[in-house]
Design an enzyme around this catalytic site. Structure first.
Site, short mmCIF file in Angstrom:
data_model
loop_
_atom_site.label_atom_id
_atom_site.label_comp_id
_atom_site.label_asym_id
_atom_site.label_seq_id
_atom_site.Cartn_x
_atom_site.Cartn_y
_atom_site.Cartn_z
N GLN A 1 0.82 -1.21 0.00
CA GLN A 1 0.00 0.00 0.00
C GLN A 1 0.85 1.25 0.00
OE1 GLN A 1 -1.18 0.88 4.49
NE2 GLN A 1 -1.53 -1.31 4.04
N GLU B 1 3.38 8.62 8.26
CA GLU B 1 3.29 7.85 9.49
C GLU B 1 4.65 7.36 9.95
OE1 GLU B 1 0.50 4.90 8.15
OE2 GLU B 1 2.06 3.52 7.53
N LYS C 1 -9.09 -6.93 -0.01
CA LYS C 1 -9.85 -5.69 -0.14
C LYS C 1 -9.70 -5.09 -1.53
CE LYS C 1 -9.41 -4.50 4.79
NZ LYS C 1 -8.94 -3.49 5.77
#
Length: 462
Positions: A110, A137, A326
């Site tokens: 991702q 992050e 997903k």
């Protein structure tokens, strides 16, 4: 309204994604159970503990003398809790989201969009990209922690000479030598990869030379990575199975590389997934407890295993393309990446005192402190012009503010919101007073007060 300046205990949210660690083995489960006074379900996955104001996992005040209130409502109604400079730049909300992660199974390959792309994605697909913020992050390892992060490096360092004899003619070829060139190793040692992207594109990358520059290297890398990730399931599933069969045989006659062992692990988790092949593109990072890794916008990554503290800008935007059941937005992911190469910087923290280290990534929204306080010792967290969140990971002790009369007992699972300009003093319990029962995965801190704090955004504190 006059803002209450005392720290507020928080009741936090847990996420039960299927990649989390099951039951009591999960630090997230243990902390959430003690934070929310709930029982741990043995066969339930506990993946993330969220601390902050994001609507997908909001925190609430947990004061005995008053009803629960959303933290988002508390700070929006009392912007003085955030500090004037924070409000000026980020508005009346926390600019960061604080988490604990317990990872048993690899997360998706991702990346997180920058602010400009996040706005576009949110407007186009609000059901998938649920906010318009970016999401830089940082992960600080609680246990040994594995991740894939960024593209492996390429450095050109001179050339070699290859002399061959073909049809009665001696030929002299210049062969460029790539130090740190894992991609060349992939092209030479993973035939399934070349079979998928084609020999022509593979050769283009192998023949990059020092005069071509970073732009050409990135262009070729983007082309072959996009071609790989855009392959049909019928194409790549056959080749992943073929790779597995080949490595199973080769494992009997030679020692497989770390990356090859990792590919076999990933194939067990996600059979016939394109992410198994694409893992060869990325740096394989292993963090020790107390080491940290930061991830900027548009950088590919995947957490693989272990437990960590994570802090990020307040967003939940994730663009996925592999190792996941997903939704996969392959086109967006391949077009958004920076294609920078090289091993990521590992942060080990800057000592603030004998017990506390600070981790400062190159982002404005946050920095993180890690404090391991031995029995009976004390430390002071000075007042800063922005808000903080504290979580007690293990141990117990007492907390006192600069304007309070008494002390509050703190123990593992406690989470506090601390307003701007509030000094905090923390004292670890002595052995006679401690009832800590930290599990084996955090042993080494069982007699200490072990806590993490999210401090004020660094541009505010400067």
């Amino acid at each position: 309204m006059e803002p209450p300046t005392k720290p507020r205990r928080l009741r936090c949210s847990a996420q039960n994604y299927d990649w989390g660690i099951l039951g009591a083995e999960s630090t997230v489960a243990r902390l959430y159970s003690k934070n929310s006074a709930s029982e741990i379900v043995p066969d339930k996955s506990y993946a993330e503990l969220w601390m902050g104001t994001h609507p997908s996992g909001p925190s609430f005040t947990a004061e005995e003398a008053e009803p629960p209130k959303p933290l988002k409502g508390l700070v929006s109604e009392n912007p003085g809790l955030l500090g004037e400079k924070v409000v000026e730049r980020w508005g009346t909300d926390l600019p960061f989201l604080f988490k604990v992660l317990s990872v048993a199974k690899a997360l998706s390959i991702q990346a997180h969009p920058d602010k400009e792309l996040a706005k576009v994605l949110h407007e186009a697909w609000p059901e998938v990209y649920k906010d318009s913020n970016h999401k830089p992050e940082m992960a600080v390892a609680l246990t040994e922690f594995e991740a894939l992060c960024g593209f492996v490096g390429v450095e050109i360092d001179g050339m070699d000479i290859l002399i061959t004899y073909d049809l009665g003619i001696w030929k002299v070829d210049e062969i460029w030598i790539f130090t740190l060139n894992e991609l060349k190793t992939v092209l030479n040692s993973v035939p399934e990869f070349v079979e998928l992207i084609g020999h022509e594109d593979a050769n283009k990358f192998l023949h990059v030379n020092e005069d071509d520059g970073d732009d050409k290297t990135k262009t070729i890398l983007q082309k072959i990575f996009t071609k790989l990730m855009s392959a049909s399931k019928d194409e790549y599933s056959v080749l992943v199975s073929k790779m597995k069969a080949r490595l199973d045989v080769e494992n009997k006659v030679r020692t497989l590389t770390e990356k090859e062992h990792l590919a076999l692990r990933l194939e067990k988790m996600y059979p016939s997934d394109i992410g198994v092949l694409s893992s060869f593109f990325f740096n394989y990072v292993k963090l020790k407890p107390g080491e940290a890794l930061y991830l900027g916008a548009n950088e590919p990554h995947a957490y693989l295993s272990g437990e960590c503290i994570e802090c990020m800008a307040t967003s939940d935007n994730v663009v996925r393309a592999g190792l996941t059941p997903k939704f996969r937005d392959v086109k967006t992911l391949c077009s958004m990446l920076t294609y920078k190469q090289g091993f990521p910087e590992i942060l080990r923290g800057i000592p603030l005192d004998s017990y506390t280290k600070r981790y400062t990534p190159p982002f404005d929204e946050f920095e993180v402190d890690r404090c391991v306080l031995p029995e009976g010792e004390s430390v002071v967290f000075p007042a800063v012009p922005g808000p903080s969140l504290f979580i007690v990971v293990s141990g117990e002790g007492h907390l006192k503010t600069d304007n309070s009369v008494g002390e509050d007992k703190i123990t593992e699972g406690h989470v506090f919101f601390v307003p701007a300009e509030t000094e905090i003093g923390v004292t670890a319990a002595s052995g006679a007073d401690s009832t800590n029962d930290a599990p084996g995965n955090l042993q080494g801190h069982e007699d200490d007060l072990y806590l993490h704090t999210k401090t004020a955004p660094k541009t505010v504190a400067e």
